[in-house]
Design an enzyme around this catalytic site. Structure first.
Site, mmCIF file in Angstrom:
data_model
loop_
_atom_site.group_PDB
_atom_site.id
_atom_site.type_symbol
_atom_site.label_atom_id
_atom_site.label_comp_id
_atom_site.label_asym_id
_atom_site.label_seq_id
_atom_site.Cartn_x
_atom_site.Cartn_y
_atom_site.Cartn_z
ATOM 1 N N THR A 83 0.864 -1.171 0.000
ATOM 2 C CA THR A 83 0.000 0.000 0.000
ATOM 3 C C THR A 83 0.902 1.223 0.000
ATOM 4 O OG1 THR A 83 -1.390 1.373 1.469
ATOM 5 C CG2 THR A 83 -0.183 -0.419 2.489
ATOM 6 N N CYS A 197 -1.865 5.041 -5.329
ATOM 7 C CA CYS A 197 -2.672 4.220 -4.434
ATOM 8 C C CYS A 197 -2.809 2.888 -5.144
ATOM 9 C CB CYS A 197 -4.042 4.850 -4.178
ATOM 10 S SG CYS A 197 -5.165 3.751 -3.295
#
Length: 231
Positions: A83, A197
């Site tokens: 992430t 992202c």
């Protein structure tokens, strides 16, 4: 082959992309029935997301540091935080383990520099776009100028990530909203756009725009394969 440690579940939608890309990369490199050696710890994203929006980053660091220690104990030779946003607590995680951590921003920056890109637009969660842990690393360590969307656009990008993409929802109108923002950043001087992202590539791919896109999930996974297969 080194064992790849993965700290995933943030969200599991993008972690599954990591898992697929890493295994495909090893298969492509080695052929036959070869697949990646992986030790994966997948957290409950609901707990992390609540702490993020409450600003309780110290608590997220504790959860992820313990998870990283479990990955190391499971035999991993190095670690990926799967992430972008949670690289905010990468320093705390690094302190908790003795194996190397492959930072997603460094992998992305190396790719950008190899391609001669000096100014980029950055899309991601509000935390990634607004705080310095990510864009500051790109500029300070790698000399890359970063442009972010305006406040209203940042809200749109952030909300679509959490209310749609992390739930596996891909909507045409949301894709168009992202493409409009990408075009605006390009007009402001961004030579390329970082999909900062790990869920964004579920919505926007290179086929949707002529502006060069840098998918951090794919870049991070490719970097992990190269590191795992290096001597």
């Amino acid at each position: 082959m080194k064992t790849i440690g993965m700290l995933g579940g943030m969200s599991w939608e993008s972690t599954s992309s990591y898992y697929t890309m890493i295994n495909e990369g090893v298969k492509q490199s080695l052929g036959g029935l070869n697949s990646a050696k992986i030790c994966l710890y997948s957290v409950n994203f609901s707990e992390i997301e609540q702490l993020q929006h409450q600003g309780k980053w110290g608590e997220t660091a504790e959860i992820l540091s313990e998870a990283a220690q479990s990955v190391q104990a499971g035999g991993a030779d190095f670690l990926l935080i799967c992430t972008n946003t949670m690289h905010k607590v990468a320093p705390e995680i690094e302190q908790a383990i003795s194996i190397p951590l492959l930072h997603i921003a460094d992998a992305t920056a190396e790719k950008l520099k190899n391609d001669g890109v000096k100014t980029v637009g950055l899309l991601g969660t509000r935390f990634t776009m607004e705080q310095d842990f990510y864009k500051g690393r790109l500029s300070d360590r790698h000399g890359i100028d970063v442009i972010i969307p305006n406040q209203q656009q940042r809200d749109i990008v952030h909300d679509i990530i959490y209310s749609e993409l992390c739930l596996g929802l891909v909507k045409d109108n949301s894709r168009q909203a992202y493409l409009n923002i990408i075009n605006e950043l390009h007009k402001q001087g961004a030579e390329a756009i970082i999909l900062g992202c790990t869920e964004i590539a579920l919505l926007v791919q290179q086929k949707h725009t002529s502006v060069p896109l840098y998918d951090t999930t794919a870049i991070h996974a490719e970097h992990a394969v190269q590191f795992a297969l290096s001597h």
